[in-house]
Design a protein around this motif. Sequence first.
Motif, mmCIF file in Angstrom:
data_model
loop_
_atom_site.group_PDB
_atom_site.id
_atom_site.type_symbol
_atom_site.label_atom_id
_atom_site.label_comp_id
_atom_site.label_asym_id
_atom_site.label_seq_id
_atom_site.Cartn_x
_atom_site.Cartn_y
_atom_site.Cartn_z
ATOM 1 N N SER A 1 -10.003 1.073 2.765
ATOM 2 C CA SER A 1 -9.198 1.452 1.609
ATOM 3 C C SER A 1 -9.224 2.952 1.397
ATOM 4 N N LEU A 2 -8.155 3.447 0.818
ATOM 5 C CA LEU A 2 -8.054 4.821 0.367
ATOM 6 C C LEU A 2 -7.259 4.848 -0.921
ATOM 7 N N ARG A 3 -7.539 5.829 -1.750
ATOM 8 C CA ARG A 3 -6.717 6.079 -2.915
ATOM 9 C C ARG A 3 -6.136 7.469 -2.824
ATOM 10 N N LEU A 4 -4.825 7.527 -2.759
ATOM 11 C CA LEU A 4 -4.129 8.795 -2.731
ATOM 12 C C LEU A 4 -3.786 9.228 -4.150
ATOM 13 N N SER A 5 -3.802 10.527 -4.358
ATOM 14 C CA SER A 5 -3.422 11.098 -5.635
ATOM 15 C C SER A 5 -2.304 12.101 -5.425
ATOM 16 N N CYS A 6 -1.460 12.212 -6.399
ATOM 17 C CA CYS A 6 -0.411 13.220 -6.407
ATOM 18 C C CYS A 6 -0.446 13.904 -7.761
ATOM 19 N N ALA A 7 -0.882 15.139 -7.769
ATOM 20 C CA ALA A 7 -0.964 15.921 -8.991
ATOM 21 C C ALA A 7 0.315 16.716 -9.171
ATOM 22 N N THR B 1 -1.107 -0.422 -4.345
ATOM 23 C CA THR B 1 -0.854 -0.437 -5.775
ATOM 24 C C THR B 1 -0.526 0.973 -6.238
ATOM 25 N N ILE B 2 0.632 1.137 -6.839
ATOM 26 C CA ILE B 2 1.012 2.416 -7.411
ATOM 27 C C ILE B 2 0.697 2.400 -8.897
ATOM 28 N N VAL C 1 0.107 10.607 -10.202
ATOM 29 C CA VAL C 1 0.463 9.285 -9.717
ATOM 30 C C VAL C 1 -0.472 8.949 -8.562
ATOM 31 N N TYR C 2 -0.851 7.688 -8.475
ATOM 32 C CA TYR C 2 -1.810 7.237 -7.482
ATOM 33 C C TYR C 2 -1.192 6.187 -6.573
ATOM 34 N N LEU C 3 -1.766 6.084 -5.401
ATOM 35 C CA LEU C 3 -1.442 4.991 -4.500
ATOM 36 C C LEU C 3 -2.748 4.445 -3.943
#
Length: 121
Positions: A17-23, A69-70, A79-81
């Motif tokens: 798993s990974l969680r991406l972030s967009c700032a 999951t967004i 926003v996260y993914l």
Amino acid sequence: EVQLVESGGGLVQPGGSLRLSCAASGYTFSHYGMTWVRQAPGKGPEWVSGISLNGNTIQYADSVRGRFTISRDDAKNTVYLQMNSLEPEATAIYYCARGYYYRTVPRRDEWGQGTQVTVST
């Protein structure tokens, strides 16, 4: 100036798993939906997921539904993914873009710089 900065990518084993972030900055984040797209090596861009400006509407590509999951946190302009059960086919550069897109790809100049996700043993 609108700025979108993706982070959280990296190398992960299949099933991980990974969680991406967009700032986001430079605009009123809460007034816009957000979209994730990805581009695998040698392939064209692919729409992944979108979330409406109020977070009430969420859509996923068939290839990621049930595993990704967004979400969004307007207090953090982010926003996260969340990506679970990752498969090698998920290897790509992941980008966020301002605006809500459904099964279509935003203009490249609307993307951030991207973050690399590599799913491999």
